[in-house]
Design an enzyme around this catalytic site. Sequence first.
Site, PDB file in Angstrom:
ATOM      1  N   SER A  11       0.839  -1.198   0.000  1.00 43.81           N
ATOM      2  CA  SER A  11       0.000   0.000   0.000  1.00 43.81           C
ATOM      3  C   SER A  11       0.875   1.248   0.000  1.00 43.81           C
ATOM      4  O   SER A  11       1.578   1.535   0.966  1.00 43.81           O
ATOM      5  CB  SER A  11      -0.903   0.009   1.234  1.00 43.81           C
ATOM      6  OG  SER A  11      -1.568   1.249   1.298  1.00 43.81           O
ATOM      7  N   HIS A  36      -1.036  -1.161  -4.409  1.00 45.40           N
ATOM      8  CA  HIS A  36      -2.326  -0.815  -3.814  1.00 45.40           C
ATOM      9  C   HIS A  36      -2.335   0.686  -3.555  1.00 45.40           C
ATOM     10  O   HIS A  36      -1.453   1.225  -2.873  1.00 45.40           O
ATOM     11  CB  HIS A  36      -2.535  -1.595  -2.512  1.00 45.40           C
ATOM     12  CG  HIS A  36      -3.868  -1.347  -1.869  1.00 45.40           C
ATOM     13  ND1 HIS A  36      -5.008  -2.006  -2.261  1.00 45.40           N
ATOM     14  CD2 HIS A  36      -4.244  -0.510  -0.864  1.00 45.40           C
ATOM     15  CE1 HIS A  36      -6.030  -1.596  -1.527  1.00 45.40           C
ATOM     16  NE2 HIS A  36      -5.593  -0.684  -0.663  1.00 45.40           N
ATOM     17  N   ASP A  38      -4.445   3.969  -2.241  1.00 42.72           N
ATOM     18  CA  ASP A  38      -5.579   4.397  -1.415  1.00 42.72           C
ATOM     19  C   ASP A  38      -5.955   5.842  -1.715  1.00 42.72           C
ATOM     20  O   ASP A  38      -5.160   6.754  -1.505  1.00 42.72           O
ATOM     21  CB  ASP A  38      -5.201   4.279   0.068  1.00 42.72           C
ATOM     22  CG  ASP A  38      -5.068   2.831   0.504  1.00 42.72           C
ATOM     23  OD1 ASP A  38      -6.042   2.087   0.346  1.00 42.72           O
ATOM     24  OD2 ASP A  38      -3.982   2.457   0.993  1.00 42.72           O
ATOM     25  N   MET A  40      -8.484   8.793  -0.653  1.00 43.69           N
ATOM     26  CA  MET A  40      -9.364   9.203   0.462  1.00 43.69           C
ATOM     27  C   MET A  40      -9.798  10.648   0.273  1.00 43.69           C
ATOM     28  O   MET A  40      -8.970  11.501  -0.060  1.00 43.69           O
ATOM     29  CB  MET A  40      -8.597   9.095   1.774  1.00 43.69           C
ATOM     30  CG  MET A  40      -8.018   7.722   2.030  1.00 43.69           C
ATOM     31  SD  MET A  40      -7.075   7.736   3.557  1.00 43.69           S
ATOM     32  CE  MET A  40      -6.542   6.027   3.608  1.00 43.69           C
ATOM     33  N   HIS A  69      -8.077   1.697  -4.571  1.00 41.67           N
ATOM     34  CA  HIS A  69      -9.074   1.524  -3.505  1.00 41.67           C
ATOM     35  C   HIS A  69      -9.671   2.893  -3.206  1.00 41.67           C
ATOM     36  O   HIS A  69      -9.023   3.743  -2.603  1.00 41.67           O
ATOM     37  CB  HIS A  69      -8.354   0.926  -2.281  1.00 41.67           C
ATOM     38  CG  HIS A  69      -9.207   0.768  -1.078  1.00 41.67           C
ATOM     39  ND1 HIS A  69      -8.676   0.514   0.164  1.00 41.67           N
ATOM     40  CD2 HIS A  69     -10.564   0.804  -0.908  1.00 41.67           C
ATOM     41  CE1 HIS A  69      -9.659   0.404   1.054  1.00 41.67           C
ATOM     42  NE2 HIS A  69     -10.807   0.591   0.426  1.00 41.67           N
ATOM     43  N   MET A  71     -11.827   5.285  -1.298  1.00 42.15           N
ATOM     44  CA  MET A  71     -12.542   5.550  -0.044  1.00 42.15           C
ATOM     45  C   MET A  71     -13.135   6.946  -0.188  1.00 42.15           C
ATOM     46  O   MET A  71     -12.712   7.911   0.471  1.00 42.15           O
ATOM     47  CB  MET A  71     -11.574   5.445   1.143  1.00 42.15           C
ATOM     48  CG  MET A  71     -11.227   4.004   1.478  1.00 42.15           C
ATOM     49  SD  MET A  71      -9.693   3.850   2.402  1.00 42.15           S
ATOM     50  CE  MET A  71      -8.535   3.857   1.041  1.00 42.15           C
ATOM     51  N   MET A 140     -12.078  -4.896   4.625  1.00 44.13           N
ATOM     52  CA  MET A 140     -11.280  -4.019   5.479  1.00 44.13           C
ATOM     53  C   MET A 140     -11.091  -4.702   6.831  1.00 44.13           C
ATOM     54  O   MET A 140     -12.062  -5.114   7.470  1.00 44.13           O
ATOM     55  CB  MET A 140     -11.990  -2.670   5.697  1.00 44.13           C
ATOM     56  CG  MET A 140     -11.937  -1.701   4.537  1.00 44.13           C
ATOM     57  SD  MET A 140     -10.300  -1.268   3.887  1.00 44.13           S
ATOM     58  CE  MET A 140      -9.367  -0.846   5.354  1.00 44.13           C
ATOM     59  N   GLY A 145      -8.973   4.640   6.556  1.00 45.17           N
ATOM     60  CA  GLY A 145      -8.575   6.028   6.764  1.00 45.17           C
ATOM     61  C   GLY A 145      -7.092   6.213   7.041  1.00 45.17           C
ATOM     62  O   GLY A 145      -6.517   7.229   6.676  1.00 45.17           O
ATOM     63  N   PHE A 146      -6.486   5.203   7.655  1.00 47.79           N
ATOM     64  CA  PHE A 146      -5.094   5.370   8.066  1.00 47.79           C
ATOM     65  C   PHE A 146      -4.320   4.065   7.937  1.00 47.79           C
ATOM     66  O   PHE A 146      -4.892   2.983   8.123  1.00 47.79           O
ATOM     67  CB  PHE A 146      -5.031   5.835   9.530  1.00 47.79           C
ATOM     68  CG  PHE A 146      -5.814   7.083   9.778  1.00 47.79           C
ATOM     69  CD1 PHE A 146      -5.251   8.340   9.546  1.00 47.79           C
ATOM     70  CD2 PHE A 146      -7.144   7.014  10.194  1.00 47.79           C
ATOM     71  CE1 PHE A 146      -5.993   9.502   9.745  1.00 47.79           C
ATOM     72  CE2 PHE A 146      -7.894   8.173  10.393  1.00 47.79           C
ATOM     73  CZ  PHE A 146      -7.324   9.416  10.168  1.00 47.79           C
ATOM     74  N   GLY A 147      -3.030   4.194   7.661  1.00 49.09           N
ATOM     75  CA  GLY A 147      -2.148   3.041   7.702  1.00 49.09           C
ATOM     76  C   GLY A 147      -1.723   2.787   9.142  1.00 49.09           C
ATOM     77  O   GLY A 147      -1.965   3.608  10.038  1.00 49.09           O
ATOM     78  N   GLY A 148      -1.110   1.640   9.370  1.00 47.24           N
ATOM     79  CA  GLY A 148      -0.490   1.359  10.666  1.00 47.24           C
ATOM     80  C   GLY A 148      -1.441   1.055  11.802  1.00 47.24           C
ATOM     81  O   GLY A 148      -1.056   1.153  12.971  1.00 47.24           O
ATOM     82  N   ASP A 178      -7.241  -5.965   3.822  1.00 42.95           N
ATOM     83  CA  ASP A 178      -6.543  -4.684   3.842  1.00 42.95           C
ATOM     84  C   ASP A 178      -6.606  -4.073   5.234  1.00 42.95           C
ATOM     85  O   ASP A 178      -7.686  -3.711   5.707  1.00 42.95           O
ATOM     86  CB  ASP A 178      -7.213  -3.758   2.812  1.00 42.95           C
ATOM     87  CG  ASP A 178      -6.518  -2.417   2.664  1.00 42.95           C
ATOM     88  OD1 ASP A 178      -5.434  -2.238   3.248  1.00 42.95           O
ATOM     89  OD2 ASP A 178      -7.063  -1.557   1.944  1.00 42.95           O
ATOM     90  N   GLY A 180      -3.542  -3.723   8.694  1.00 41.41           N
ATOM     91  CA  GLY A 180      -2.875  -4.436   9.795  1.00 41.41           C
ATOM     92  C   GLY A 180      -2.309  -5.786   9.413  1.00 41.41           C
ATOM     93  O   GLY A 180      -2.087  -6.628  10.286  1.00 41.41           O
ATOM     94  N   GLY A 200       0.811  -2.109   4.123  1.00 34.93           N
ATOM     95  CA  GLY A 200       1.405  -0.780   4.051  1.00 34.93           C
ATOM     96  C   GLY A 200       2.561  -0.656   5.007  1.00 34.93           C
ATOM     97  O   GLY A 200       3.737  -0.739   4.635  1.00 34.93           O
TER      98      GLY A 200
HETATM   99  C1  DX5 Z   1      -6.497   2.034   5.129  1.00 36.72           C
HETATM  100  C2  DX5 Z   1      -6.024   1.675   3.749  1.00 36.72           C
HETATM  101  C3  DX5 Z   1      -4.998   0.615   3.741  1.00 36.72           C
HETATM  102  C4  DX5 Z   1      -3.745   0.963   4.497  1.00 36.72           C
HETATM  103  C5  DX5 Z   1      -3.084  -0.312   4.937  1.00 36.72           C
HETATM  104  O1  DX5 Z   1      -7.606   2.852   5.047  1.00 36.72           O
HETATM  105  O2  DX5 Z   1      -7.093   1.229   2.936  1.00 36.72           O
HETATM  106  O3  DX5 Z   1      -4.684   0.206   2.421  1.00 36.72           O
HETATM  107  O4  DX5 Z   1      -2.856   1.735   3.752  1.00 36.72           O
HETATM  108  O5  DX5 Z   1      -1.990   0.001   5.724  1.00 36.72           O
HETATM  109  P1  DX5 Z   1      -1.445  -0.964   6.872  1.00 36.72           P
HETATM  110  O6  DX5 Z   1      -1.007  -2.229   6.205  1.00 36.72           O
HETATM  111  O7  DX5 Z   1      -0.333  -0.177   7.478  1.00 36.72           O
HETATM  112  O8  DX5 Z   1      -2.599  -1.210   7.831  1.00 36.72           O
HETATM  113 ZN    ZN Z   2      -6.586   0.211   0.972  1.00 36.41          ZN
END
Ligand code: DX5
Ligand code: ZN
Length: 226
Positions: A11, A36, A38, A40, A69, A71, A140, A145-148, A178, A180, A200
């Site tokens: 990602s 991938h 994202d 948003m 993707h 969002m 999901m 909304g956020f990575g990590g 997608d 964690g 990601g």
């Molecule tokens: C979250 C995104 C994911 C995100 C995954 O809203 O859709 O694609 O970037 O990141 P990780 O793998 O860090 O959870």
């Molecule tokens: Zn995504």
Amino acid sequence: MSKRKHLVAPSVLSADFAHLHDDIVMVNQSEADWFHIDIMDGVFVPNISFGFPVLASIAHYARKPLDVHLMIVEPDKYIKQFKEAGADNITVHAEACTHLHRTVHAIKELGCTAGVAINPSTPISQLHEIVDDVDVVLLMSVNPGFGGQKFIESTYRKIRELRALAAERNDSLLIEVDGGVDNHNALALLKAGVDVLVAGNFVFAAKNPVHAIAELKRMTPDLISV
Ligand code: DX5
Ligand code: ZN
């Protein structure tokens, strides 16, 4: 019973945007299968990522399919522009589409493959009337909304339920997870029936992202039952 090799989709949200070219080249040279991406809008999710110019720049250098993707609310307004910017697969959220069937077929008419994503709180039953029409279902495993963020464990149950539905109704469906995803849960996810692992933070925060991708790619469940 069949064995299919899973795909890995890093990602880009977790990439270093000031050195995006370096990260694109890294993914090109790795064992990753897709990028991938994202998107948003700050309305469907409480964050804003990037839009068409950045996607087009990624597409210019990427040597692997772009898994986009969305969002965003009202995705129908923008799918043509995403196709033109370089999307290969376009995934929309079921929660964001009033006429999901229309949106999925509009994506396919553009020549892209079509995916539908659902949030952690949306049940698999929401997919019953669309599962035959799509190429990909994205589950999901965090709130988008956020990575990590931390992986939500109830996702396993949804994967198994969707795998059973796909076996009945759409054998070529790709199940993508997608949020964690890391080296601790990837094998269990594959055993539950996942085809595409999005990662990601696990990839881009790693000392060696190429090795992190290879680690996810080399996970081999003895048996994936479909
Ligand atoms: C979250 C995104 C994911 C995100 C995954 O809203 O859709 O694609 O970037 O990141 P990780 O793998 O860090 O959870
Ligand atoms: Zn995504």
